[in-house]
Design a protein around this motif. Structure first.
Motif, PDB file in Angstrom:
ATOM      1  N   GLY A 275     -36.402   8.946 -15.422  1.00  0.00           N
ATOM      2  CA  GLY A 275     -36.222  10.013 -16.395  1.00  0.00           C
ATOM      3  C   GLY A 275     -34.937   9.851 -17.176  1.00  0.00           C
ATOM      4  N   ALA A 276     -33.872   9.479 -16.492  1.00  0.00           N
ATOM      5  CA  ALA A 276     -32.574   9.343 -17.155  1.00  0.00           C
ATOM      6  C   ALA A 276     -32.538   8.111 -18.043  1.00  0.00           C
ATOM      7  CB  ALA A 276     -31.468   9.259 -16.108  1.00  0.00           C
ATOM      8  N   VAL A 277     -33.098   7.017 -17.541  1.00  0.00           N
ATOM      9  CA  VAL A 277     -32.974   5.758 -18.276  1.00  0.00           C
ATOM     10  C   VAL A 277     -33.869   5.761 -19.512  1.00  0.00           C
ATOM     11  CG1 VAL A 277     -33.283   3.279 -18.125  1.00  0.00           C
ATOM     12  CG2 VAL A 277     -32.283   4.520 -16.214  1.00  0.00           C
TER      13      VAL A 277
ATOM     14  N   GLY B 225     -21.064  -4.887 -14.907  1.00  0.00           N
ATOM     15  CA  GLY B 225     -22.490  -4.919 -14.560  1.00  0.00           C
ATOM     16  C   GLY B 225     -23.176  -3.586 -14.795  1.00  0.00           C
ATOM     17  N   LEU B 226     -22.389  -2.513 -14.808  1.00  0.00           N
ATOM     18  CA  LEU B 226     -22.976  -1.188 -14.952  1.00  0.00           C
ATOM     19  C   LEU B 226     -23.124  -0.740 -16.400  1.00  0.00           C
ATOM     20  CD1 LEU B 226     -21.457   1.128 -12.198  1.00  0.00           C
ATOM     21  CD2 LEU B 226     -23.807   0.382 -12.448  1.00  0.00           C
ATOM     22  N   SER B 227     -22.638  -1.560 -17.359  1.00  0.00           N
ATOM     23  CA  SER B 227     -22.561  -1.016 -18.718  1.00  0.00           C
ATOM     24  C   SER B 227     -23.892  -0.508 -19.280  1.00  0.00           C
ATOM     25  CB  SER B 227     -21.880  -2.008 -19.660  1.00  0.00           C
ATOM     26  OG  SER B 227     -22.622  -3.169 -19.733  1.00  0.00           O
ATOM     27  N   PRO B 228     -25.047  -1.160 -18.985  1.00  0.00           N
ATOM     28  CA  PRO B 228     -26.278  -0.561 -19.529  1.00  0.00           C
ATOM     29  C   PRO B 228     -26.558   0.834 -18.958  1.00  0.00           C
ATOM     30  CG  PRO B 228     -26.756  -2.639 -18.378  1.00  0.00           C
ATOM     31  CD  PRO B 228     -25.298  -2.406 -18.266  1.00  0.00           C
ATOM     32  N   ILE B 229     -26.325   0.992 -17.660  1.00  0.00           N
ATOM     33  CA  ILE B 229     -26.632   2.275 -17.036  1.00  0.00           C
ATOM     34  C   ILE B 229     -25.581   3.318 -17.441  1.00  0.00           C
ATOM     35  CG2 ILE B 229     -25.430   2.361 -14.805  1.00  0.00           C
ATOM     36  CD1 ILE B 229     -29.082   2.496 -14.682  1.00  0.00           C
ATOM     37  N   MET B 230     -24.376   2.836 -17.756  1.00  0.00           N
ATOM     38  CA  MET B 230     -23.313   3.738 -18.167  1.00  0.00           C
ATOM     39  C   MET B 230     -23.692   4.457 -19.459  1.00  0.00           C
ATOM     40  SD  MET B 230     -20.800   4.852 -16.953  1.00  0.00           S
ATOM     41  CE  MET B 230     -19.436   4.378 -16.086  1.00  0.00           C
ATOM     42  N   LEU B 231     -24.391   3.719 -20.319  1.00  0.00           N
ATOM     43  CA  LEU B 231     -24.841   4.305 -21.574  1.00  0.00           C
ATOM     44  C   LEU B 231     -25.781   5.480 -21.291  1.00  0.00           C
ATOM     45  CD1 LEU B 231     -24.282   3.423 -24.479  1.00  0.00           C
ATOM     46  CD2 LEU B 231     -26.489   2.288 -24.477  1.00  0.00           C
ATOM     47  N   VAL B 297     -22.331   8.473 -31.572  1.00  0.00           N
ATOM     48  CA  VAL B 297     -20.955   7.977 -31.523  1.00  0.00           C
ATOM     49  C   VAL B 297     -20.697   7.273 -30.192  1.00  0.00           C
ATOM     50  CG1 VAL B 297     -18.532   8.706 -31.392  1.00  0.00           C
ATOM     51  CG2 VAL B 297     -20.028   9.652 -33.149  1.00  0.00           C
ATOM     52  N   ALA B 298     -21.161   7.897 -29.096  1.00  0.00           N
ATOM     53  CA  ALA B 298     -20.958   7.296 -27.778  1.00  0.00           C
ATOM     54  C   ALA B 298     -21.622   5.924 -27.707  1.00  0.00           C
ATOM     55  CB  ALA B 298     -21.513   8.219 -26.691  1.00  0.00           C
ATOM     56  N   HIS B 299     -22.826   5.825 -28.253  1.00  0.00           N
ATOM     57  CA  HIS B 299     -23.519   4.539 -28.210  1.00  0.00           C
ATOM     58  C   HIS B 299     -22.790   3.486 -29.036  1.00  0.00           C
ATOM     59  CE1 HIS B 299     -27.670   5.455 -26.408  1.00  0.00           C
ATOM     60  NE2 HIS B 299     -26.816   6.380 -26.027  1.00  0.00           N
ATOM     61  N   ARG B 300     -22.318   3.884 -30.222  1.00  0.00           N
ATOM     62  CA  ARG B 300     -21.544   2.964 -31.060  1.00  0.00           C
ATOM     63  C   ARG B 300     -20.330   2.427 -30.315  1.00  0.00           C
ATOM     64  NH1 ARG B 300     -22.244   3.897 -36.637  1.00  0.00           N
ATOM     65  NH2 ARG B 300     -24.242   2.895 -36.992  1.00  0.00           N
ATOM     66  N   MET B 301     -19.586   3.390 -29.713  1.00  0.00           N
ATOM     67  CA  MET B 301     -18.340   2.996 -29.056  1.00  0.00           C
ATOM     68  C   MET B 301     -18.595   2.101 -27.859  1.00  0.00           C
ATOM     69  SD  MET B 301     -16.191   6.509 -29.392  1.00  0.00           S
ATOM     70  CE  MET B 301     -15.358   6.267 -27.848  1.00  0.00           C
ATOM     71  N   MET B 302     -19.695   2.364 -27.156  1.00  0.00           N
ATOM     72  CA  MET B 302     -19.932   1.598 -25.931  1.00  0.00           C
ATOM     73  C   MET B 302     -20.585   0.255 -26.192  1.00  0.00           C
ATOM     74  SD  MET B 302     -20.909   4.711 -23.433  1.00  0.00           S
ATOM     75  CE  MET B 302     -21.036   3.742 -21.942  1.00  0.00           C
ATOM     76  N   ARG B 303     -21.188   0.071 -27.360  1.00  0.00           N
ATOM     77  CA  ARG B 303     -21.779  -1.223 -27.693  1.00  0.00           C
ATOM     78  C   ARG B 303     -20.712  -2.310 -27.742  1.00  0.00           C
ATOM     79  NH1 ARG B 303     -26.661   0.229 -29.965  1.00  0.00           N
ATOM     80  NH2 ARG B 303     -27.820   0.595 -28.059  1.00  0.00           N
TER      81      ARG B 303
END
Lengths: 279, 304
Positions: A275-277, B225-231, B297-303
């Protein structure tokens, strides 16, 4: 040496958070079996002997405070909404994933776009719509709203599932003379069972705990769900301090979720992460 | 053949589209249009007023307070949730930690409780008559007196603090923070643990062989390693903080004081208590765009 100490400290912090989570919930459960007098005399003390355990709160909640009605309203609304959501999302997912028709991508995105709609934006028009359809104050109305709001995410999940199943299966069924509906119902739906279970759990948790849409839809006390009932009891505590009933009602509201969580922990976690992803 | 396919498509997609269209899509579109109207919900008239609602909003102090409160609820509990989530998930990733399963199981539990139940439970915690906070502060006060450190107890004014009504409007927003962190942390622990499973184990073993300490492992293996899930986690924090409704509604006993409003409660109050459906819906539209803006904005910054 320092490493060992560090690991011990980390463990202490883990245990501390464990207690922080568990203690309030345990307190809630045992206090719901205490009389109002006992709660006021010493709110901390658990009922230690059988003589101190009382189910009066539950009896009183169920018979006098409409809680039996709230509970049934919640069960009826959530189970019918769940059934409708699963059936309609699976149908749409199958149609969109399997029947290659012009314009299906547009329709798919139209459905999925519903995921970003905030409930707050729809409240006023929804209220007017339900009133004009005579579905205000009706569990049917609320269930339909729940279905509509649950379809986008459920469809997204099931679409992925139906797309991943091999096309040969469908062709074989069609060649054997099955209609499209029979293929869906007897072949694809059973194969999608794991996906359906995950979607069902995810929606159950969301709908059982839902508050805002129910608040707008259900006005009369007899029609309200458990969550509305609890929120209203909190207000009534100001002039009628019957904490025991409130605690018992909270336990009743928590119970189905707790049972589901204990029985299907892995699937619950899976559903929430998906759900989150995806959402 | 082709006609048959269209007929089948209609059979499968028609009914879901009808329910979704009537009860979700239509209210959304009507809401977007309604944001530009004056509309009381009783009379049948809905008068188009252009940008008047938004002009009014710009001069509305309560709206700005609500927006500020939302930002507070995104930022403060958000940072704590992410930090605690990272900390506990790193600790639980280690297979030598005893009781990992029990911890994981319990940590997530408050997250599946209804917002109404959590809020009611925490009303007890803060209750001035038999609250947990009160009990703890009093115990601390008595303990300090017992060891003759009265002056410390007095300097911290523990006695006064213990009599504090924590849910009074001036403390209310801050009082929400421990509750939201209590309820939400488990979800981020589980989410990050799932993310860590996608990090190749060899990376951890290599780091260990190189003699890296826990912090270095976290900094150079887990974090990247967590950056995708961090988004996903940050998106979740933003959406969660922006749509907060239940807990505020319940803890203020369904009468939210102006300084404790968030956008969602303000939408409800305006649309239903004040019968200003047009204005309320306009606030909701702003809520949608602010949320989308933050997420983008969060997505831009984290990319980067």
């Amino acid at each position: 040496m320092t490493r060992k100490l560090l690991r011990a400290l980390v463990f202490v912090s883990l245990a501390f958070w464990f207690l922080l989570v568990v203690v309030p919930v345990v307190w809630l459960v045992y206090s719901s079996f205490k009389t109002n007098e006992a709660i006021f005399a010493d709110p901390w003390r658990p009922p230690l002997s059988p003589a101190e355990v009382s189910v009066d709160n539950y009896a009183r909640a169920w018979s006098k405070s409409h809680v039996g009605g709230y509970f049934l309203n919640s069960v009826v609304t959530v189970s019918s909404a769940l059934f409708g959501t699963l059936l309609l999302s699976a149908m749409a997912a199958y149609g969109l994933a399997r029947l290659r028709v012009k314009g299906r991508r547009v329709i798919y995105y139209l459905f999925v776009a519903g995921m970003i709609v905030p409930t707050a934006l729809t409240l006023a028009p929804l209220f007017e719509l339900l009133r004009s359809l005579s579905l205000l104050n009706s569990l049917t109305g609320l269930a339909l709203v729940y279905v509509a709001f649950s379809i986008p995410f459920s469809l997204l999940m099931l679409y992925g599932f139906f797309s991943s199943l091999p096309e040969e299966v469908r062709e074989a069924a069609i060649v054997d003379g099955a209609t499209e509906w029979q293929t869906f119902w007897h072949v694809f739906l059973p194969m999608a069972r794991p996906g359906l279970v995950t979607v069902a759990i995810f929606n159950f948790l969301g709908l059982w705990n839902e508050y805002l849409l129910a608040l707008v839809t259900l006005i009369e006390p007899e029609k309200q769900t458990l969550q509305l009932g609890i929120a209203n009891m909190v207000v009534s505590m100001n002039y009628r301090s019957d904490w025991g009933t409130l605690l018992a009602t909270m336990v009743l509201a928590m119970l189905p979720v707790l049972v589901l969580y204990a029985a299907l922990h892995k699937r619950v976690v899976e559903g929430m992460i998906l759900g989150a992803v995806k959402g | 053949m082709n006609r048959q396919r269209y007929r089948d498509f209609l059979l499968f997609v028609g009914p879901p589209l009808l329910v979704y269209g009537v009860f979700c899509l239509y209210p959304t579109v009507a809401g977007i249009i309604g944001a530009f109207t004056e509309w009381d919900g009783y009379s049948q008239t809905q008068r188009f007023t252009g940008l008047a609602n938004f002009r009014k909003m710009a001069a509305d102090d309560v709206f700005w307070t609500a927006l500020q409160n939302n930002l507070f609820l995104v930022a403060v509990p958000g940072i704590m949730l992410l930090a605690l989530g990272l900390y506990f998930s790193s600790a639980l990733r280690d297979e030598r930690t005893p009781g990992r399963r029990v911890f994981q199981f319990t940590y997530l539990f408050p997250n599946i409780l209804a917002g109404v139940v959590v809020a009611t439970l925490w009303s007890f915690v803060y209750s001035p008559s038999f609250g947990v906070v009160k009990g703890t502060l009093e115990a601390l006060h008595n303990a300090l007196r017992f060891v003759r450190l009265d002056f410390v107890a007095n300097a911290l004014s523990l006695k006064e603090l213990s009599r504090q009504a924590w849910l009074e409007p001036q403390y209310f927003m801050r009082a929400l923070v421990p509750m939201l962190v209590w309820a939400g942390t488990g979800f981020f622990v589980v989410l990050f643990l799932a993310g860590m499973q996608n990090i190749p184990r060899d990376l951890y073993e290599a780091a260990r062989l190189d003699g890296a300490n826990e912090w270095q492992v976290f900094r150079h293996v887990t974090w990247p390693g967590l950056s995708p899930i961090m988004l996903a986690a940050v998106t979740f924090v933003i959406i969660g903080g922006m749509k907060t409704f239940d807990c505020i509604w319940v803890m203020t006993q369904q009468h939210v004081p102006d300084r404790n409003q968030v956008l969602a409660t303000y939408v409800y109050q305006q649309a239903f208590s004040e019968a200003r459906m047009g204005y309320g819906t306009a606030v909701a539209l702003v809520l949608l765009f602010v949320t989308l803006g933050f997420v983008l904005v969060a997505h831009r910054m984290m990319r980067r």
